[in-house]
Design a protein around this motif. Structure first.
Motif, PDB file in Angstrom:
ATOM      1  N   ALA A  13      -2.652 -27.924 -26.056  1.00 27.18           N
ATOM      2  CA  ALA A  13      -3.431 -29.163 -26.110  1.00 27.18           C
ATOM      3  C   ALA A  13      -2.773 -30.130 -27.080  1.00 27.18           C
ATOM      4  N   ASP A  14      -3.080 -31.408 -26.919  1.00 27.63           N
ATOM      5  CA  ASP A  14      -2.459 -32.409 -27.782  1.00 27.63           C
ATOM      6  C   ASP A  14      -3.198 -32.611 -29.103  1.00 27.63           C
ATOM      7  N   SER A  15      -4.420 -32.070 -29.217  1.00 27.16           N
ATOM      8  CA  SER A  15      -5.165 -32.163 -30.469  1.00 27.16           C
ATOM      9  C   SER A  15      -6.233 -31.073 -30.511  1.00 27.16           C
ATOM     10  N   ARG A  16      -6.757 -30.831 -31.685  1.00 24.23           N
ATOM     11  CA  ARG A  16      -7.832 -29.841 -31.814  1.00 24.23           C
ATOM     12  C   ARG A  16      -9.074 -30.292 -31.064  1.00 24.23           C
ATOM     13  N   TYR A  17      -9.324 -31.587 -31.088  1.00 24.84           N
ATOM     14  CA  TYR A  17     -10.487 -32.127 -30.376  1.00 24.84           C
ATOM     15  C   TYR A  17     -10.382 -31.817 -28.884  1.00 24.84           C
ATOM     16  N   THR A  18      -9.222 -32.046 -28.309  1.00 28.83           N
ATOM     17  CA  THR A  18      -9.010 -31.762 -26.894  1.00 28.83           C
ATOM     18  C   THR A  18      -9.208 -30.281 -26.607  1.00 28.83           C
ATOM     19  N   ILE A  58      -5.977 -22.181 -17.554  1.00 29.70           N
ATOM     20  CA  ILE A  58      -6.790 -23.393 -17.559  1.00 29.70           C
ATOM     21  C   ILE A  58      -5.943 -24.505 -18.166  1.00 29.70           C
ATOM     22  N   THR A  59      -5.917 -25.637 -17.507  1.00 29.41           N
ATOM     23  CA  THR A  59      -5.227 -26.804 -18.043  1.00 29.41           C
ATOM     24  C   THR A  59      -6.191 -27.984 -18.025  1.00 29.41           C
ATOM     25  N   TYR A  60      -5.792 -29.071 -18.612  1.00 32.08           N
ATOM     26  CA  TYR A  60      -6.626 -30.265 -18.607  1.00 32.08           C
ATOM     27  C   TYR A  60      -5.773 -31.453 -18.201  1.00 32.08           C
ATOM     28  N   GLN A  61      -6.446 -32.492 -17.777  1.00 28.92           N
ATOM     29  CA  GLN A  61      -5.755 -33.730 -17.430  1.00 28.92           C
ATOM     30  C   GLN A  61      -6.496 -34.867 -18.105  1.00 28.92           C
ATOM     31  N   ARG A  62      -5.792 -35.626 -18.905  1.00 27.49           N
ATOM     32  CA  ARG A  62      -6.406 -36.746 -19.608  1.00 27.49           C
ATOM     33  C   ARG A  62      -6.544 -37.916 -18.638  1.00 27.49           C
ATOM     34  N   LEU A  63      -7.762 -38.441 -18.551  1.00 25.61           N
ATOM     35  CA  LEU A  63      -8.029 -39.578 -17.684  1.00 25.61           C
ATOM     36  C   LEU A  63      -7.762 -40.871 -18.426  1.00 25.61           C
ATOM     37  N   LYS A  64      -7.374 -41.890 -17.689  1.00 30.26           N
ATOM     38  CA  LYS A  64      -7.175 -43.195 -18.308  1.00 30.26           C
ATOM     39  C   LYS A  64      -8.526 -43.729 -18.746  1.00 30.26           C
ATOM     40  N   SER A  65      -8.579 -44.236 -19.955  1.00 34.50           N
ATOM     41  CA  SER A  65      -9.842 -44.789 -20.441  1.00 34.50           C
ATOM     42  C   SER A  65      -9.952 -46.244 -19.997  1.00 34.50           C
ATOM     43  N   SER A  66     -11.169 -46.661 -19.722  1.00 34.33           N
ATOM     44  CA  SER A  66     -11.388 -48.060 -19.348  1.00 34.33           C
ATOM     45  C   SER A  66     -11.643 -48.847 -20.621  1.00 34.33           C
ATOM     46  N   GLN A  67     -10.766 -49.790 -20.895  1.00 34.03           N
ATOM     47  CA  GLN A  67     -10.877 -50.588 -22.110  1.00 34.03           C
ATOM     48  C   GLN A  67     -11.271 -52.008 -21.745  1.00 34.03           C
ATOM     49  N   ASN A  68     -12.088 -52.593 -22.587  1.00 33.70           N
ATOM     50  CA  ASN A  68     -12.459 -53.997 -22.396  1.00 33.70           C
ATOM     51  C   ASN A  68     -11.334 -54.875 -22.911  1.00 33.70           C
ATOM     52  N   LYS A  69     -10.901 -55.796 -22.090  1.00 31.52           N
ATOM     53  CA  LYS A  69      -9.798 -56.677 -22.497  1.00 31.52           C
ATOM     54  C   LYS A  69     -10.313 -58.030 -22.874  1.00 31.52           C
TER      55      LYS A  69
END
Length: 69
Positions: A13-18, A58-69
């Motif tokens: 994982a890329d972080s402990r949170y993930t 088990i793997t995970y896939q990070r989804l693109k977050s929707s950001q307000n521009k």
């Protein structure tokens, strides 16, 4: 049976949170009745989830977050 080493798990994982989120999500799936991808190693869903992640089942896939521009 011991938990997988944190060093091994952090390579998955890329972080402990993930890692925590992926483990919790998988543990909830196991609790809801989904079968384990490993032989019976424990009765505890979190332990099973950690072993599955540590063994690359088990793997995970990070989804693109929707950001307000």
């Amino acid at each position: 049976m011991n938990q997988p080493s944190l060093d091994i798990l952090m390579k998955k994982a890329d972080s402990r949170y993930t890692l925590v989120v992926a483990t919790a999500k998988r543990a909830r799936q196991i609790t809801a009745g989904e079968s384990s991808k490993l032989k019976h190693i424990s009765n505890k869903p979190v332990t099973i989830a950690l072993h599955e992640i540590g063994n690359d089942l088990i793997t995970y896939q990070r989804l693109k977050s929707s950001q307000n521009k």
